[in-house]
Design an enzyme around this catalytic site. Structure first.
Site, PDB file in Angstrom:
ATOM      1  N   GLU A  39       0.750  -1.419  -0.198  1.00 25.34           N
ATOM      2  CA  GLU A  39       0.063   0.163   0.178  1.00 25.34           C
ATOM      3  C   GLU A  39       1.367   0.882  -0.024  1.00 25.34           C
ATOM      4  O   GLU A  39       1.842   1.078   0.720  1.00 25.34           O
ATOM      5  CB  GLU A  39      -0.893   0.137   1.729  1.00 25.34           C
ATOM      6  CG  GLU A  39      -2.000   1.711   1.601  1.00 25.34           C
ATOM      7  CD  GLU A  39      -2.434   1.330   2.629  1.00 25.34           C
ATOM      8  OE1 GLU A  39      -3.565   1.719   2.881  1.00 25.34           O
ATOM      9  OE2 GLU A  39      -1.976   0.530   3.597  1.00 25.34           O
ATOM     10  N   LYS A 106      -9.407   2.540  -1.873  1.00 26.87           N
ATOM     11  CA  LYS A 106      -9.814   1.992  -0.962  1.00 26.87           C
ATOM     12  C   LYS A 106     -11.669   2.205  -0.464  1.00 26.87           C
ATOM     13  O   LYS A 106     -11.632   3.612   0.071  1.00 26.87           O
ATOM     14  CB  LYS A 106      -8.990   2.579  -0.011  1.00 26.87           C
ATOM     15  CG  LYS A 106      -8.468   1.261   1.336  1.00 26.87           C
ATOM     16  CD  LYS A 106      -7.519   1.722   1.862  1.00 26.87           C
ATOM     17  CE  LYS A 106      -6.995   1.582   3.441  1.00 26.87           C
ATOM     18  NZ  LYS A 106      -6.031   1.989   4.339  1.00 26.87           N
ATOM     19  N   CYS A 140      -6.032  -3.045   2.830  1.00 26.53           N
ATOM     20  CA  CYS A 140      -4.967  -3.246   3.959  1.00 26.53           C
ATOM     21  C   CYS A 140      -6.167  -2.924   5.271  1.00 26.53           C
ATOM     22  O   CYS A 140      -6.689  -4.567   5.767  1.00 26.53           O
ATOM     23  CB  CYS A 140      -4.319  -1.508   4.339  1.00 26.53           C
ATOM     24  SG  CYS A 140      -3.308  -1.591   5.947  1.00 26.53           S
TER      25      CYS A 140
END
Length: 258
Positions: A39, A106, A140
């Protein structure tokens, strides 16, 4: 398919240095069909997005991904800090030799770290097909929310074959990283490619632990704690056999989230 887990010690806010290091690692590794980076691999996990964000066309790191994928005939995945329309995104790119194949913003922004105050969340699940393997893109903190990543079994088959998690998961939550990434593989009858960073930034230390899980939650390959790249092969035919022998998704609850 051969997948390279590229676990780097990210240099804080220095895309040029990080590009050079990733290029060096890939050049010295076994050839892979897909390389997965952490990430925010070009900057580290920077909450003050305005200090590092670039528009897609101006992103040095994204241009490198596009050029390298074309030159090596491979795919490259990883997230970057992107500015667009006055907003900032933690954008996970999947780049193939033909260019940018998929973008995933995300969805679950890390509230504890203040990510939700600076970044705009995405609202779509993104699945990309590369060389006949279907990948769900995740980033994540998404790993804590299994409903969003839930695989689906339809009349056309499984929604995806593998999940890619790119991450900056700190040492303090190392056990959580391993537990949740293995669980996502088991519950979804899929491979999980979980790539974390190592080293440290001004706020956290990181212990790597990048790992490729099979659908039984068994490790196919892992990187350990140091900066490294590991290339391993996944067998989609074997995955299909396992799904046929032990089709748990046929008994899954019929709910999902987009």
């Amino acid at each position: 398919m051969k997948i390279g887990l590229v676990q780097t010690d990210i240099v804080w806010c220095n895309p040029t240095a990080n590009i050079a290091r990733v290029e060096e690692l890939i050049a010295a590794s076994e050839t892979a069909d897909l390389y997965v980076l952490p990430e925010m691999w070009s900057t580290g996990f920077v909450i003050e997005a305005q200090n590092v964000a670039q528009a897609e066309k101006q992103s040095e790191a994204l241009q490198w991904m596009v050029i390298t994928a074309a030159k090596r005939g491979c795919a490259i995945a990883g997230s970057l800090v992107i500015a667009e329309g006055g907003k900032y995104y933690n954008r996970h790119y999947f780049v193939t030799p033909d260019g940018i194949t998929a973008r995933y913003d995300k969805r679950h922004l890390f509230r504890l770290g203040g990510e939700c105050k600076r970044f705009t969340s995405g609202d779509s699940r993104i699945v990309v097909d590369w060389q006949g393997v279907k990948f769900l893109l995740q980033t994540c903190y998404d790993i804590r929310f299994p409903l969003f990543s839930r695989n689906r079994l339809t009349e056309n088959g499984y929604d995806y074959d593998a999940i890619i998690y790119v991450a900056n998961f700190p040492t303090a939550r190392e056990a959580v990283w391993r537990t949740l990434s293995a669980a996502r593989a088991i519950e979804n009858e899929a491979f999980v490619v979980a790539v974390n960073r190592t080293g440290s930034d001004p706020y956290c230390s990181y212990s790597g632990g990048s790992v490729l899980w099979d659908s039984f939650g068994e490790s196919v390959a892992q990187c350990g704690e140091k900066e490294s790249i590991v290339v391993a092969q996944i067998d989609i035919d074997e995955l299909k056999v396992r799904r046929k022998r032990f089709p748990t998704l046929r008994d899954a609850d019929l709910f999902s989230i987009e």
